[in-house]
Structures are given as C-alpha cells and as structure tokens.
Write a protein that holds these residues in place. Structure first.
Motif, PDB file in Angstrom:
ATOM      1  N   ILE A  72     -59.217 -60.946 -26.216  1.00 50.71           N
ATOM      2  CA  ILE A  72     -58.482 -59.039 -25.188  1.00 50.71           C
ATOM      3  C   ILE A  72     -59.997 -58.846 -24.738  1.00 50.71           C
ATOM      4  O   ILE A  72     -59.773 -58.225 -23.706  1.00 50.71           O
ATOM      5  CB  ILE A  72     -58.375 -57.892 -26.118  1.00 50.71           C
ATOM      6  CG1 ILE A  72     -56.488 -58.422 -26.858  1.00 50.71           C
ATOM      7  CG2 ILE A  72     -57.813 -56.414 -25.249  1.00 50.71           C
ATOM      8  CD1 ILE A  72     -55.281 -58.735 -25.878  1.00 50.71           C
ATOM      9  N   SER A  76     -59.870 -61.501 -21.450  1.00 46.41           N
ATOM     10  CA  SER A  76     -58.834 -60.511 -21.027  1.00 46.41           C
ATOM     11  C   SER A  76     -59.757 -59.824 -20.014  1.00 46.41           C
ATOM     12  O   SER A  76     -59.419 -59.182 -19.139  1.00 46.41           O
ATOM     13  CB  SER A  76     -57.760 -59.984 -21.537  1.00 46.41           C
ATOM     14  OG  SER A  76     -56.828 -60.861 -22.207  1.00 46.41           O
ATOM     15  N   THR A  81     -60.430 -60.058 -15.323  1.00 41.89           N
ATOM     16  CA  THR A  81     -61.101 -59.238 -14.938  1.00 41.89           C
ATOM     17  C   THR A  81     -61.742 -58.553 -14.206  1.00 41.89           C
ATOM     18  O   THR A  81     -61.909 -58.737 -12.803  1.00 41.89           O
ATOM     19  CB  THR A  81     -60.321 -57.914 -15.833  1.00 41.89           C
ATOM     20  OG1 THR A  81     -59.394 -58.002 -16.157  1.00 41.89           O
ATOM     21  CG2 THR A  81     -60.109 -56.403 -15.190  1.00 41.89           C
ATOM     22  N   ARG A 257     -54.500 -65.719 -13.435  1.00 41.81           N
ATOM     23  CA  ARG A 257     -54.577 -64.147 -14.589  1.00 41.81           C
ATOM     24  C   ARG A 257     -53.068 -64.125 -14.858  1.00 41.81           C
ATOM     25  O   ARG A 257     -52.110 -63.435 -15.585  1.00 41.81           O
ATOM     26  CB  ARG A 257     -54.375 -62.662 -13.389  1.00 41.81           C
ATOM     27  CG  ARG A 257     -55.935 -62.905 -13.162  1.00 41.81           C
ATOM     28  CD  ARG A 257     -56.460 -62.018 -12.383  1.00 41.81           C
ATOM     29  NE  ARG A 257     -58.012 -61.133 -12.318  1.00 41.81           N
ATOM     30  CZ  ARG A 257     -58.177 -61.814 -10.917  1.00 41.81           C
ATOM     31  NH1 ARG A 257     -57.508 -61.228 -10.296  1.00 41.81           N
ATOM     32  NH2 ARG A 257     -59.657 -61.271 -11.248  1.00 41.81           N
ATOM     33  N   TRP A 260     -52.400 -66.600 -17.358  1.00 40.30           N
ATOM     34  CA  TRP A 260     -52.895 -66.161 -19.183  1.00 40.30           C
ATOM     35  C   TRP A 260     -51.910 -65.093 -19.325  1.00 40.30           C
ATOM     36  O   TRP A 260     -51.626 -64.944 -20.976  1.00 40.30           O
ATOM     37  CB  TRP A 260     -54.050 -66.020 -18.159  1.00 40.30           C
ATOM     38  CG  TRP A 260     -54.751 -64.700 -20.028  1.00 40.30           C
ATOM     39  CD1 TRP A 260     -55.505 -63.756 -19.911  1.00 40.30           C
ATOM     40  CD2 TRP A 260     -55.602 -65.749 -20.984  1.00 40.30           C
ATOM     41  NE1 TRP A 260     -56.221 -63.443 -20.588  1.00 40.30           N
ATOM     42  CE2 TRP A 260     -56.148 -64.964 -22.192  1.00 40.30           C
ATOM     43  CE3 TRP A 260     -55.506 -66.828 -21.568  1.00 40.30           C
ATOM     44  CZ2 TRP A 260     -56.346 -64.449 -23.100  1.00 40.30           C
ATOM     45  CZ3 TRP A 260     -55.661 -66.610 -22.896  1.00 40.30           C
ATOM     46  CH2 TRP A 260     -56.403 -66.301 -23.754  1.00 40.30           C
ATOM     47  N   PHE A 261     -52.482 -64.250 -18.973  1.00 42.59           N
ATOM     48  CA  PHE A 261     -51.281 -62.873 -19.233  1.00 42.59           C
ATOM     49  C   PHE A 261     -49.907 -63.220 -19.200  1.00 42.59           C
ATOM     50  O   PHE A 261     -49.477 -62.616 -20.133  1.00 42.59           O
ATOM     51  CB  PHE A 261     -51.186 -61.541 -18.404  1.00 42.59           C
ATOM     52  CG  PHE A 261     -52.632 -60.647 -18.217  1.00 42.59           C
ATOM     53  CD1 PHE A 261     -53.397 -60.447 -19.346  1.00 42.59           C
ATOM     54  CD2 PHE A 261     -53.850 -61.476 -17.314  1.00 42.59           C
ATOM     55  CE1 PHE A 261     -54.662 -59.851 -19.684  1.00 42.59           C
ATOM     56  CE2 PHE A 261     -55.297 -60.982 -17.114  1.00 42.59           C
ATOM     57  CZ  PHE A 261     -55.308 -60.038 -18.300  1.00 42.59           C
ATOM     58  N   LEU A 265     -51.937 -66.380 -23.099  1.00 33.33           N
ATOM     59  CA  LEU A 265     -51.785 -65.181 -23.737  1.00 33.33           C
ATOM     60  C   LEU A 265     -51.374 -64.763 -24.999  1.00 33.33           C
ATOM     61  O   LEU A 265     -51.025 -65.079 -26.305  1.00 33.33           O
ATOM     62  CB  LEU A 265     -52.752 -63.930 -23.368  1.00 33.33           C
ATOM     63  CG  LEU A 265     -53.588 -62.486 -24.375  1.00 33.33           C
ATOM     64  CD1 LEU A 265     -54.258 -62.930 -24.818  1.00 33.33           C
ATOM     65  CD2 LEU A 265     -53.623 -61.322 -23.019  1.00 33.33           C
TER      66      LEU A 265
END
Length: 640
Positions: A72, A76, A81, A257, A260-261, A265
């Motif tokens: 995280i 992440s 980010t 992203r 990943w999200f 993840l």
C-alpha cells in the motif's frame, strides 16, 4: 513516443478501450517482477521468523500485515501515486530522473554533481537487479517440482540454467512475438494466484486481521533483533516497484494505475493472505513453511501450476532484460557509456532493441548466480539490498526534482521524508544480508558506476583537448582563401563531436590531401536531456563561408541517432539546400587514445581504462547509421 502521446491521437470513444488494452499489455511488462514475488516472499520472511522451524500465529499475522502495508505505502502511494508524477516529457526511469537534474551542468552546482554520482549508482543498481531477478524468479518457480517429488531436487538448478540459457539465446532474434502473450499470461497468473489465495483465507478467516497495520507493529515491536531480518524478507514483496516508473513512457500512467489497483493489487493481496491463512491452519507443516504458495494448490494442479509459474517468471525475466537494453541505450546517448552495438528488432514494445554485450554479460551473471547460490532462499538475501538502495536513491532524486519544480517545500519534505525513512528502514534490514550474497549485485553496480564515471570524465578530458587542438573556424576560412586547396565536385559531410571549431578530420584532410569538396556540411550531433527531440528543434543550421555550412542535429536520449535521416528531413523542411545524399562522402575521425598521464583529471591507470573502452567502442559510422560505402575515416592520435 509515450503511450500518453499515442492516446492523444485516438478518438474519444476509443480511449476507454485503448486504456483497457494498454492496461492488459502492461501487466506482463510492468508487473512481471512484482507479480511473481508471492513465489518466494512469504516463505522467506516466515523462515526468518521461525529459526527453529515453528512459526507462531502472531508472526504470521505480523508478516502478512507488513507485506500488505508495504504494498500500500511503497507501491500504491509512493510509486503509483507520487513518483510517476516526476516524468521527463512523459518518460520515467532513473535515467530520465537523472536527466532532469541536468548532468551536463553539474559543474555549476556541487549538489548536482553529488546527485549525478548518486543517480549513476541508482542506474547501475538496475543491472545488479537484472542479474538477480531472472535467477531468483525462475529458480523459485522450478523449485515447486520438489514439493511433491523430492527426488526432483537435483534437477532444479540444471533445469533453471537451461531455461535461462534459452531465454538469453533467443534475444538476438527479437522477442516481440512474446509481447503478445505477456499480458494475457500474467492476467491468468494473477487470477489463479488470487483464487488460490481465497482458498487459504476460507481455511483461516482470522488472517484477515492482518488488514490492519496493528499486527505488523505489534509483532515487530516484540520480535527484537529478529524483526530486522523479517522486514528484509517482507521487502521482497515490493521488488519490481521501480518498473512502474521505468515503463511509464511505454504505456502512460493511467493504464498502469488501472491494472495495478484493478487487478494486480487485489490478486497479490488475496495470494499473500491465503498463504498466511494456510500457515495459520498448518503452522507445523514443513511443506507449507517451505512453499506456502504451491501448498495452496490441490495436488492434481501442482505441476500445471509449476509450468504457469515458470512462464510467468520467464516473462518477469524478459522484462528486466529488455529494460537493461533500454537503460544501456539511454546511458550511451547521455554520455555515460561508450557506443555499443544496438540491434533494432521488429518489436514495438518488448524487444525493440538488442544489445549483444549487455545480453551476454547478464547471461553470465545470472547463470553464475544460479550456480553459486543454488536456491531461491540463498538468492533472497542478494536480491533485496540492490532494490532497496535503488528506492532510496529514487526518493532522494524525486525530492530534488520536486523542489526544483517549486512545489511547497514543507509538503515535499514531509511526504518524501516519510517515504525516505521507510526506504532507509528497508535498506537497513536488507543490509543484514550483505555478507550472505548482498555484495553480489552491489559489486556489479559499483563496478559499472566506476566505468561510467571513468568514461564521462575521460570524455570531458578528450573534449577539452579537441577544443585546444581544433582550428578556429575563421582561421580555417582565411587559410582557404589565402591558399585554396583543389575543390572537387560533390558534398562532404564532416562529423564532429561539438559545434565549434573545425573537425580534425576536415583540417587533416585539407592539410595532407590538399583537396576539399565544393559543398561541406559540418555536422555535430547533440543528445538532449529530453527523451525525444522536437521536430521543429531537430536541426540548427548556420551558414559559414567558402561553401561551408554548420548543422547541429539533436536527438533525444531515448532515440537512436540517424544522421542521414535527420539530414533528409532537414532538406524536406528547407532547412538546408538539397543535395544527393547517396553521393555524399562522410568524413569521420578514427581516434586513438594514448594514455600518458599528461592531462589533469584522471590518473594514468584510469586513463588506460578509458583508452581501452574508447578503443572497443562502436565505430561512429555504425552508431550514426552512416552508409559504410560512403565513409572515409581519418586517423587521429590523442595523447592524454
């Protein structure tokens, strides 16, 4: 061209589908390394937490919580980010970040000079990472054979060597044909890893308590000195995070992203929690402790899972190998390495280029690591230290860039300082394995960094010598008018490193042959600190006199310089007068370096190393794509 730029030309209604396809494609390239980490991360940390072979529920929950929150915070928050915002015209990676520091202006600022050295070490750490990643990934996958067939243990290392040797051998033919299956295979891998994890969670739902950071903090607080080693093992879960930034230019930040999200993840979380649940259910099982990932699978699916894991780890290995090629090309163009043979293959994303020297150097290092360490457990210590130090360097350089871009200093120091503290904790924990193998990638990195700094300093010394020896342009023109040589028809294109003075290849030719073409184009190639040079700024032309014209061609550090194509484009745009490129003669200098210790800046032994690198560099005509049948080399000696 970055994926962001590509998407800009796509109609609005097609953008959603394009992002989806890019997200699928990036799974194999960006997430190959981090996606295969469940094969070895939890068992490495669990074995560190249970030196007597018995693991406690508190240790299991603490390790799973530590892994989850590392994903995280480090992946992440930091990479997905924040770090991906520090792009160099859409491109990412440690050298793109280094270019933002403007290494050619380091003399103006000692801090920039220090950052240059730090950034170079960070770049070379990727070579150490590239040596260890294929070894530990493929080895950990093949080790699954011995779970239900212990008699296969003796075949693990030889089979791993055969797979890796085959992978490096096929590089010369280009690997774009693999690119089409990377994304779907990794998507399948994530789905299966997540589904297996669900089974482990169902067996021990209590593992969901690790969703809170409290079990991690509680365990680490009570574990004493053992906590440091456990943190080093858990850190393996975030290795591969640098690929988020390095491959940003290929796909754009949005698809990375989304993938990943949306997929990676959740799947990794389920896999790690499932492995933790299985350890809670069977804490005294040696098989589970040795490989909780494979233990999640039913026995009938074991060997197909080994095959899928082997394919996934080959994908992870291919991604890091291709990344090493790209890194080398950027380093050459930024002036940190001598010219090398770069073969362009038919690929668009994966396998665009092939660098023979880098390929066989990586092959030697990777196979040596497999034979020398012999198991993924032994390699785990060698793996984490290089990646954790790279993360420290990335955070430091991103902080400098953020301040340079005038972000609020208080916010920058607060956020980046917190991330740096976490990076330093991981680095300190992985440093405990320095003598157990961590020295291996660091030795590779520091050796390459030393060669890079030697090459850069030697080039500066040589450039200063060129400036002193070169004849001033005005003096050369006056000499031509006073004592004109024989002018012959046609065009001469004279290559030189800098856009000042007269290239030695031209002055030597006039002095000794007493001839000169009627039209002479003095061409200097400049590699910019942006990934791609803009078309309108590609060439700068300055007429001189007596039929001479100076042209400065600019290429980005991610481009392969092509002088004939650049001149053809300039003629099409009306920047220079048209002439027949197929009839032009290209003059280049064949330089010989004689190290005598005469020049300040380098001791004689480093001058000898620089001379060796210079002697074995690729010839300029091949590097600049000059037609070999039209090239005339003029021999020049430099005593340094």
């Amino acid at each position: 061209m970055s994926a962001t730029a590509k998407l800009g030309a796509i109609p609005h209604e097609d953008k959603g589908r394009s992002v989806g396809w890019a997200a699928l494609a990036c799974m194999g390239v960006v997430f190959g390394d981090i996606g295969t980490s469940p094969l070895y991360t939890l068992n490495t940390a669990a074995k560190a937490a249970s030196p007597d072979g018995q693991i406690t529920p508190e240790a299991v929950l603490g390790i799973v919580s530590l892994i989850f929150w590392s994903l995280i915070v480090v992946i992440s928050l930091k990479y997905a980010t924040l770090i991906m915002r520090a792009d160099n015209h859409g491109e990412g990676g440690i050298l793109a970040l280094l270019a933002l520091v403007s290494p050619r202006r380091v003399k103006q600022n000692r801090r920039r000079a220090a950052l240059l050295v730090v950034g170079l070490i960070g770049a070379t750490l990727l070579y150490g990472d590239g040596t260890i990643t294929p070894a530990i990934s493929v080895l950990s996958a093949i080790e699954g054979l011995k779970i239900y067939a212990p008699q296969m243990e003796h075949f693990v290392v030889p089979l791993t060597v055969v797979i890796l040797a085959g992978l490096f051998i096929i590089q010369r033919n280009g690997t774009s044909w693999l690119g089409g299956i990377f994304g779907p295979v990794m998507l399948t891998w994530f789905i299966i890893a997540g589904m297996l994890g669900v089974g482990g969670i169902i067996r021990s739902p209590a593992v969901l308590a690790a969703l809170s950071p409290i079990p991690a903090v509680t365990y680490l607080w009570s574990a004493g000195p053992l906590a440091f080693v456990v943190i080093g093992g858990a850190f393996l879960a975030v290795t591969g995070g640098e690929a988020f930034y390095a491959d940003m230019g290929h796909f754009g930040p949005l698809p990375i992203r989304v993938a990943w999200f949306g997929v990676a993840l959740p799947a990794l979380t389920l896999s790690y929690f499932g492995q933790g649940g299985l350890l809670l259910a069977e804490p005294n099982s040696p098989e589970v402790l040795d490989s909780p990932f494979y233990a999640l699978a039913p026995q009938w699916a074991h060997y197909p899972l080994v095959v899928l894991a082997a394919v996934a780890t080959v994908i992870a290995s291919q991604s890091i190998i291709s990344g090493a090629y790209s890194l080398t090309q950027q380093a050459i163009n930024l002036g940190f390495l001598p010219r090398m043979t770069v073969v362009h293959t038919e690929g668009r994303e994966i396998g665009q280029i092939y660098v023979p020297f880098v390929n066989w150097a990586l092959a030697s290092g990777t196979i040596a690591a497999v034979l020398g360490f012999g198991s993924s457990d032994a390699l785990a210590g060698a793996y984490g230290i290089a990646v954790s130090l790279l993360m420290v360097i990335t955070t430091l350089m991103a902080t400098y860039v953020a301040l340079h871009w005038k972000f609020n200093p208080l916010i920058v120091y607060a956020v980046n300082g917190s991330l740096l503290a976490l990076d330093l904790l991981f680095f300190a924990s992985t440093s405990t394995k320095l003598l157990d193998g961590g020295w291996f990638p660091l030795m590779i990195a520091f050796a390459i960094a030393f060669l890079m700094l030697t090459w850069r300093k030697g080039t500066q010394v040589l450039d200063a010598l060129r400036v002193n020896i070169r004849e001033r342009t005005q003096d050369f023109i006056e000499r031509l008018l006073v004592n004109p040589p024989i002018r012959i028809d046609g065009t001469a294109i004279v290559m030189g490193r800098m856009a000042k003075g007269v290239p030695l290849a031209l002055s030597h030719n006039v002095n000794f042959n007493r001839t000169l073409h009627r039209n002479v184009l003095l061409v200097a190639v400049e590699m910019t600190e942006t990934p791609h040079a803009q078309d309108h700024d590609r060439i700068k032309v300055v007429p001189i006199d007596a039929g001479l014209t100076r042209a400065e061609l600019r290429f980005g550090f991610m481009e392969q310089p092509d002088v004939p194509q650049g001149l053809a484009d300039a003629m099409a745009r009306g920047k220079i007068e048209k002439f027949d490129l197929s009839q032009a003669v290209y003059f280049t200098g064949h330089e010989t370096i004689i190290p005598l210790g005469k020049r300040p800046g380098l001791p004689r032994w480093r001058e000898a190393i620089f001379a060796f690198m210079h002697r074995n560099a690729q010839r300029p005509d091949a590097y600049f794509n000059l037609p070999s049948a039209q090239v005339m080399e003029i021999g020049i000696e430099f005593e340094i």
